[in-house]
Design a protein around this motif. Sequence first.
Motif, PDB file in Angstrom:
ATOM      1  N   TYR A 132       0.825  -1.209   0.000  1.00  0.00           N
ATOM      2  CA  TYR A 132       0.000   0.000   0.000  1.00  0.00           C
ATOM      3  C   TYR A 132       0.858   1.256   0.000  1.00  0.00           C
ATOM      4  N   GLY A 133       2.166   1.085  -0.233  1.00  0.00           N
ATOM      5  CA  GLY A 133       3.077   2.215  -0.283  1.00  0.00           C
ATOM      6  C   GLY A 133       3.694   2.359  -1.655  1.00  0.00           C
ATOM      7  N   VAL A 134       4.550   1.423  -2.018  1.00  0.00           N
ATOM      8  CA  VAL A 134       5.262   1.474  -3.293  1.00  0.00           C
ATOM      9  C   VAL A 134       4.309   1.291  -4.472  1.00  0.00           C
ATOM     10  N   ILE A 135       3.356   0.368  -4.343  1.00  0.00           N
ATOM     11  CA  ILE A 135       2.430   0.058  -5.444  1.00  0.00           C
ATOM     12  C   ILE A 135       1.227   0.998  -5.397  1.00  0.00           C
ATOM     13  N   SER A 136       0.929   1.619  -6.516  1.00  0.00           N
ATOM     14  CA  SER A 136      -0.115   2.656  -6.583  1.00  0.00           C
ATOM     15  C   SER A 136      -1.457   2.049  -6.979  1.00  0.00           C
ATOM     16  N   ARG A 137      -2.224   1.662  -5.994  1.00  0.00           N
ATOM     17  CA  ARG A 137      -3.573   1.140  -6.228  1.00  0.00           C
ATOM     18  C   ARG A 137      -4.549   1.840  -5.288  1.00  0.00           C
ATOM     19  N   SER A 138      -5.827   1.586  -5.485  1.00  0.00           N
ATOM     20  CA  SER A 138      -6.860   2.230  -4.664  1.00  0.00           C
ATOM     21  C   SER A 138      -6.857   1.734  -3.223  1.00  0.00           C
ATOM     22  N   TYR A 139      -6.211   0.595  -2.975  1.00  0.00           N
ATOM     23  CA  TYR A 139      -6.255   0.004  -1.638  1.00  0.00           C
ATOM     24  C   TYR A 139      -5.532   0.877  -0.613  1.00  0.00           C
ATOM     25  N   GLY A 140      -4.476   1.571  -1.020  1.00  0.00           N
ATOM     26  CA  GLY A 140      -3.786   2.469  -0.103  1.00  0.00           C
ATOM     27  C   GLY A 140      -4.688   3.592   0.364  1.00  0.00           C
ATOM     28  N   LEU A 141      -5.480   4.133  -0.549  1.00  0.00           N
ATOM     29  CA  LEU A 141      -6.443   5.175  -0.190  1.00  0.00           C
ATOM     30  C   LEU A 141      -7.460   4.625   0.805  1.00  0.00           C
ATOM     31  N   GLY A 142      -7.869   3.365   0.616  1.00  0.00           N
ATOM     32  CA  GLY A 142      -8.796   2.740   1.547  1.00  0.00           C
ATOM     33  C   GLY A 142      -8.195   2.596   2.938  1.00  0.00           C
ATOM     34  N   VAL A 143      -6.929   2.178   3.017  1.00  0.00           N
ATOM     35  CA  VAL A 143      -6.262   2.026   4.318  1.00  0.00           C
ATOM     36  C   VAL A 143      -6.150   3.376   5.011  1.00  0.00           C
ATOM     37  N   LEU A 144      -5.853   4.431   4.261  1.00  0.00           N
ATOM     38  CA  LEU A 144      -5.793   5.777   4.828  1.00  0.00           C
ATOM     39  C   LEU A 144      -7.124   6.145   5.482  1.00  0.00           C
ATOM     40  N   LEU A 145      -8.222   5.821   4.827  1.00  0.00           N
ATOM     41  CA  LEU A 145      -9.549   6.151   5.361  1.00  0.00           C
ATOM     42  C   LEU A 145      -9.926   5.234   6.527  1.00  0.00           C
ATOM     43  N   ILE A 146      -9.469   3.981   6.518  1.00  0.00           N
ATOM     44  CA  ILE A 146      -9.709   3.078   7.646  1.00  0.00           C
ATOM     45  C   ILE A 146      -9.077   3.645   8.909  1.00  0.00           C
ATOM     46  N   PHE A 147      -7.828   4.071   8.803  1.00  0.00           N
ATOM     47  CA  PHE A 147      -7.145   4.612   9.980  1.00  0.00           C
ATOM     48  C   PHE A 147      -7.649   6.004  10.335  1.00  0.00           C
ATOM     49  N   SER A 148      -8.172   6.738   9.356  1.00  0.00           N
ATOM     50  CA  SER A 148      -8.824   8.017   9.663  1.00  0.00           C
ATOM     51  C   SER A 148     -10.055   7.771  10.530  1.00  0.00           C
ATOM     52  N   PHE A 149     -10.820   6.729  10.186  1.00  0.00           N
ATOM     53  CA  PHE A 149     -11.963   6.371  11.021  1.00  0.00           C
ATOM     54  C   PHE A 149     -11.516   6.016  12.435  1.00  0.00           C
ATOM     55  N   CYS A 150     -10.464   5.212  12.554  1.00  0.00           N
ATOM     56  CA  CYS A 150      -9.978   4.810  13.881  1.00  0.00           C
ATOM     57  C   CYS A 150      -9.605   6.030  14.716  1.00  0.00           C
ATOM     58  N   ALA A 151      -8.924   7.005  14.093  1.00  0.00           N
ATOM     59  CA  ALA A 151      -8.536   8.218  14.816  1.00  0.00           C
ATOM     60  C   ALA A 151      -9.762   9.011  15.238  1.00  0.00           C
ATOM     61  N   LEU A 152     -10.748   9.129  14.354  1.00  0.00           N
ATOM     62  CA  LEU A 152     -11.976   9.859  14.692  1.00  0.00           C
ATOM     63  C   LEU A 152     -12.789   9.120  15.745  1.00  0.00           C
ATOM     64  N   PHE A 153     -12.864   7.812  15.616  1.00  0.00           N
ATOM     65  CA  PHE A 153     -13.634   6.995  16.550  1.00  0.00           C
ATOM     66  C   PHE A 153     -13.045   7.057  17.959  1.00  0.00           C
ATOM     67  N   CYS A 154     -11.727   7.100  18.056  1.00  0.00           N
ATOM     68  CA  CYS A 154     -11.065   7.087  19.362  1.00  0.00           C
ATOM     69  C   CYS A 154     -10.790   8.482  19.907  1.00  0.00           C
ATOM     70  N   SER A 155     -11.282   9.515  19.231  1.00  0.00           N
ATOM     71  CA  SER A 155     -11.105  10.873  19.737  1.00  0.00           C
ATOM     72  C   SER A 155     -12.047  11.127  20.910  1.00  0.00           C
ATOM     73  N   GLN A 156     -11.734  12.141  21.705  1.00  0.00           N
ATOM     74  CA  GLN A 156     -12.541  12.410  22.901  1.00  0.00           C
ATOM     75  C   GLN A 156     -13.961  12.824  22.539  1.00  0.00           C
ATOM     76  N   ASN A 157     -14.094  13.739  21.599  1.00  0.00           N
ATOM     77  CA  ASN A 157     -15.412  14.197  21.154  1.00  0.00           C
ATOM     78  C   ASN A 157     -15.628  13.721  19.724  1.00  0.00           C
ATOM     79  N   ARG A 158     -16.373  12.654  19.587  1.00  0.00           N
ATOM     80  CA  ARG A 158     -16.574  12.072  18.267  1.00  0.00           C
ATOM     81  C   ARG A 158     -17.423  12.984  17.392  1.00  0.00           C
TER      82      ARG A 158
END
Length: 559
Positions: A132-158
Amino acid sequence: MTKSKSNLILKLRNIFQDSANFYKLLVLTFFVICAIGIFHHEMWRDELEAWLLARDSVSITNLLENLKYTGHPALWYLCLYVLAKITPNPTIIQFLQLVIATGIVLIVVYYGKFTKLQKALFCFGYFPLYEYGVISRSYGLGVLLIFSFCALFCSQNRNFILIAISLGLLAHTSIYGFIFAFTFALLLMLMGTRNRDERQKLLLSQKNLKSKLVIAAAIYLFCMSTAMLQMIPPSNASYKGNLSVVTKQNKSKENKVNSTSNQKSAKLSPVKIIERTSTSIWRSYVPIPDVSQNNIWGSNFISDNNNFPEIASLDSASLITASFSLIWLIVFGFIFRHSYQAFWVYILGNFIMIIFSFVVKVPEIRHYGHLFILLIACYWIYNHNRYVQPSLVSLTKLDVNPLTRNFCQVLLTTILFIHLCAGIMMYSVDLVRPFSNSQKVAQFIRENQWENSVIVGSKDVYVSPLSAWLNKKIYYPETESFDTFTVWTSQKNKKSNQNLSPQDILHQIETLKEHHSENILLVLDQELKAKIASIDTKLLVSYEDAIALNENYYVYSVD
């Protein structure tokens, strides 16, 4: 020890002790190493096919129409569509990929609930650094959004509107992104129905929460429905999934011809489909390639090792790794049982992705990686829970045993270390061997000033990357037409499904010569071993040893 050395050690110690400096150094180091890997990597057909489709679609409506047969939603292609308006050079994809890969690492490093060692190991592991780094596919964008959700979900004020947007965009990255978006939404619904105290706290802490939730739900449902509509194949699509392949194999052999996608799946017997699917978790958690194979990419040093004996006509290597897959699932399910959030996301996410792999499409290494990303996301959620919450299968509140927590830390660190080894291996192989030879062929054609020649390429799916680098249409014998990307429809595939013989290709070139006065170049994915009386062919150059299958090329002049 000299004074300079002691000062250097002291500075390094201060950097590692100071989290802010350590995180900056970690992200910067990843950026540099990933940039070297990305811009040394030769993009292959899956990367360039998306670019061709986006570049050569005349409008967004036309782009969506062309996407109908790919099985992919539009977000990645829309990004490429915008980039294609800036420049026709496909290298711009890799700049976007570098931003995405660095974004993944930045979110995990600054917001992830992991130790410093685990963050460092994760950054340079196989999937974040290479797949998801060297190879340019849509899956890297998906992983970025997965971890964005995790950060938002675990924030103090969702912020539920931002969470809904992240999930909606995630659903538009790939079918795996869609599965994650569905699973995370079920988690939010489960929390809303399960924890009355948390609901009351949210109502008191956020103004107009009910209105925000309604807006968030509307955004989420709209995005999920539009993503689903894009991914459902038309009735005349050539690929029908694994079950159709198995059904066709059980019928008479009167209709052996399938699409290019199906040809790959049809090579797998029902037993092989089960073997590949049942070993998914092992392949995802232990992605060490088999260096003894020439086809190293996506291989597994145990699952794909042919030296293991068969047991009752079954591959013992697959039996071993399938057993380990089940053990991993049970162990982490047991660890996550104290957090109903992590527990149910982990169980449900694995179940849906494995069932999808069995019923629809046997996964490749880029697909297996989502099981590893699921593990990281669940561990993030699990580690976020400061106060232990009982799982739905527990009848009483239990304290997390420190031994269990320590065991989980050691186990995750071990897996991340394995990923570090796998990442270094594939990253190094990519530096030494060409991933694809299409760019070299394009460079050879330009250096010899043959850009204006008629270029015949076969097979179309393997030679199509050449069209991206030359920015011109290629004549594909499979479809008897000049084209760039390949859109798989049942009507067009009546010809492209056929396995043309070398003589068939040469006869088509014979016809081409009657209508074109330009020089003709023939580019094949395998050596030409046929002749016809009216055409002379001469091998000009060959490029071999590519990592990607079928992207070794043979270039012939035609007289």
